[in-house]
Design an enzyme around this catalytic site. Sequence first.
Site, mmCIF file in Angstrom:
data_model
loop_
_atom_site.group_PDB
_atom_site.id
_atom_site.type_symbol
_atom_site.label_atom_id
_atom_site.label_comp_id
_atom_site.label_asym_id
_atom_site.label_seq_id
_atom_site.Cartn_x
_atom_site.Cartn_y
_atom_site.Cartn_z
ATOM 1 N N VAL A 210 0.859 -1.117 -0.255
ATOM 2 C CA VAL A 210 -0.208 0.142 0.457
ATOM 3 C C VAL A 210 0.799 1.384 -0.184
ATOM 4 O O VAL A 210 0.256 2.458 -0.074
ATOM 5 C CB VAL A 210 -0.851 0.081 1.339
ATOM 6 N N ASN B 212 -7.530 -1.009 5.202
ATOM 7 C CA ASN B 212 -7.509 -1.566 6.409
ATOM 8 C C ASN B 212 -5.789 -1.858 7.154
ATOM 9 O O ASN B 212 -5.009 -1.787 7.845
ATOM 10 C CB ASN B 212 -7.967 -3.002 6.330
ATOM 11 N N SER C 232 -8.276 3.982 14.484
ATOM 12 C CA SER C 232 -8.491 4.517 15.273
ATOM 13 C C SER C 232 -8.931 4.805 16.796
ATOM 14 O O SER C 232 -8.862 6.450 15.970
ATOM 15 C CB SER C 232 -6.340 3.499 15.658
ATOM 16 N N TYR D 133 2.353 7.448 15.448
ATOM 17 C CA TYR D 133 1.203 6.624 14.954
ATOM 18 C C TYR D 133 -0.909 7.666 15.236
ATOM 19 O O TYR D 133 -1.201 7.796 13.977
ATOM 20 C CB TYR D 133 0.857 5.314 15.676
ATOM 21 N N LYS E 255 -3.002 8.722 12.513
ATOM 22 C CA LYS E 255 -3.892 8.311 12.527
ATOM 23 C C LYS E 255 -5.488 9.155 12.511
ATOM 24 O O LYS E 255 -6.877 9.364 11.834
ATOM 25 C CB LYS E 255 -4.396 7.805 13.381
ATOM 26 N N ILE F 253 -8.109 -4.644 19.971
ATOM 27 C CA ILE F 253 -9.047 -5.133 19.455
ATOM 28 C C ILE F 253 -7.856 -6.093 19.353
ATOM 29 O O ILE F 253 -6.451 -6.681 18.787
ATOM 30 C CB ILE F 253 -9.177 -5.810 17.283
HETATM 31 P P1 NDP Z 1 -1.901 -6.778 11.942
HETATM 32 O O1 NDP Z 1 -0.361 -6.669 11.593
HETATM 33 O O2 NDP Z 1 -2.649 -8.436 12.686
HETATM 34 O O3 NDP Z 1 -2.424 -6.803 10.170
HETATM 35 C C1 NDP Z 1 -1.996 -5.679 9.872
HETATM 36 C C2 NDP Z 1 -2.034 -6.074 8.133
HETATM 37 O O4 NDP Z 1 -1.598 -5.047 7.226
HETATM 38 C C3 NDP Z 1 -1.010 -7.549 7.662
HETATM 39 O O5 NDP Z 1 -1.210 -8.547 6.890
HETATM 40 C C4 NDP Z 1 0.316 -6.480 6.975
HETATM 41 O O6 NDP Z 1 0.686 -7.666 6.825
HETATM 42 C C5 NDP Z 1 -0.647 -6.284 6.228
HETATM 43 N N1 NDP Z 1 0.370 -4.969 6.091
HETATM 44 C C6 NDP Z 1 1.410 -4.287 6.329
HETATM 45 N N2 NDP Z 1 2.151 -3.093 5.797
HETATM 46 C C7 NDP Z 1 1.393 -3.379 4.451
HETATM 47 C C8 NDP Z 1 1.474 -2.477 3.329
HETATM 48 N N3 NDP Z 1 2.345 -2.184 3.146
HETATM 49 N N4 NDP Z 1 0.695 -3.305 2.167
HETATM 50 C C9 NDP Z 1 -0.101 -4.218 2.754
HETATM 51 N N5 NDP Z 1 -0.618 -4.510 3.588
HETATM 52 C C10 NDP Z 1 0.591 -4.224 4.534
HETATM 53 O O7 NDP Z 1 -2.971 -5.957 12.670
HETATM 54 P P2 NDP Z 1 -4.262 -5.577 12.924
HETATM 55 O O8 NDP Z 1 -5.712 -6.255 11.812
HETATM 56 O O9 NDP Z 1 -4.423 -5.637 14.415
HETATM 57 O O10 NDP Z 1 -4.507 -3.601 12.701
HETATM 58 C C11 NDP Z 1 -4.899 -3.572 10.801
HETATM 59 C C12 NDP Z 1 -6.373 -2.129 10.517
HETATM 60 O O11 NDP Z 1 -6.161 -1.661 12.130
HETATM 61 C C13 NDP Z 1 -4.278 -1.819 11.222
HETATM 62 O O12 NDP Z 1 -4.953 0.023 10.508
HETATM 63 C C14 NDP Z 1 -4.069 -0.788 12.717
HETATM 64 O O13 NDP Z 1 -3.619 0.658 12.876
HETATM 65 C C15 NDP Z 1 -6.092 -0.819 13.026
HETATM 66 N N6 NDP Z 1 -5.670 -0.758 14.546
HETATM 67 C C16 NDP Z 1 -5.925 -1.929 15.408
HETATM 68 C C17 NDP Z 1 -6.519 -2.518 16.448
HETATM 69 C C18 NDP Z 1 -6.296 -3.691 17.358
HETATM 70 O O14 NDP Z 1 -5.892 -3.414 18.153
HETATM 71 N N7 NDP Z 1 -5.390 -4.396 16.495
HETATM 72 C C19 NDP Z 1 -7.134 -0.744 17.169
HETATM 73 C C20 NDP Z 1 -7.018 0.467 15.972
HETATM 74 C C21 NDP Z 1 -6.759 0.080 15.048
HETATM 75 P P3 NDP Z 1 2.200 -8.152 7.213
HETATM 76 O O15 NDP Z 1 1.832 -9.556 7.696
HETATM 77 O O16 NDP Z 1 2.930 -8.557 5.879
HETATM 78 O O17 NDP Z 1 3.346 -7.123 7.337
#
Ligand code: NDP
Length: 259
Positions: A66, A92, A144, A157, A161, A190
């Site tokens: 992304v 996401n 977030s 961060y 956000k 989460i």
């Molecule tokens: P995870 O780290 O579990 O998943 C994030 C995913 O994004 C991973 O599969 C990662 O891939 C992928 N990713 C990272 N960088 C890139 C990139 N440059 N291009 C494409 N894909 C990418 O995170 P969450 O599911 O917890 O978070 C998802 C979203 O929710 C994020 O925006 C986060 O900021 C937001 N969020 C999460 C919270 C939480 O408590 N979990 C709270 C508030 C917001 P890879 O493994 O290959 O790096």
Amino acid sequence: MNRLAGKVAMITGAGRGIGAAIALAFAREGAAVALAELDIETAQATAERIAKEANSTRVVAIGTDVTQSASVKEAVAQTESAFGPLDVLVNNAGINVFCDPLTMTDEDWRRCFAVDLDGVWNGCRAALPGMVERGAGSIVNIASTHSFKIIPGCFPYPVAKHGVIGLTRALGIEYAPNNVRVNAIAPGYIETQLTLDWWNGQPDPQVARQATLDLQPMKRVGQPQEVALTAVFLASDEAPFINASCITIDGGRSALYHD
Ligand code: NDP
């Protein structure tokens, strides 16, 4: 079931966590889904699992970074060539970059903004022309509670956000006349790898986890599928007049002053 029947959706960062839960929920509701993910192997494994669990043949994994506008543009093109015009985009993908402002490196600043804000813009930039031309579309940006609240030591961060909310509002207004809705979801804690990594990075992970739970009005953190339910709603035709808005999913945490 079938609340997204006939729709085509692309979800970034859908290999795991919240993105994977959204992709599964969308597929269960009848959408064709593209998992646009940095790690193609994770994405393929998740796509196979989703296809089985949702009993769908319309699930595809696309290697996507992304931070690169050309990569996201190509992912939209591949999604459309597989399934037809894109109806829904979920931006996401995100990473935690938690630093002290004055000891943070330039590289930390750049990699945070590259994924957490540029990544969202790159998605919008790639999806909007087609949506505007067709006069229909829904974009959901994963923000977030850091979009509104600050925890010391978590810089930059929350700056990125906060920007996601600004981008959501600006684009929501810009393209409202074209019937393209742009909304955000602001999750609190989460339970995903992102959160586990943060707990595990603390001196005592068990104590850190318990401290987080103690801060929550519901005495638990959220689950990825609880975010996915709201993403389905915003993506669907059940939210036709919700635009340039943000829905917080944090069990009430951000409304709490203190115990
Ligand atoms: P995870 O780290 O579990 O998943 C994030 C995913 O994004 C991973 O599969 C990662 O891939 C992928 N990713 C990272 N960088 C890139 C990139 N440059 N291009 C494409 N894909 C990418 O995170 P969450 O599911 O917890 O978070 C998802 C979203 O929710 C994020 O925006 C986060 O900021 C937001 N969020 C999460 C919270 C939480 O408590 N979990 C709270 C508030 C917001 P890879 O493994 O290959 O790096």
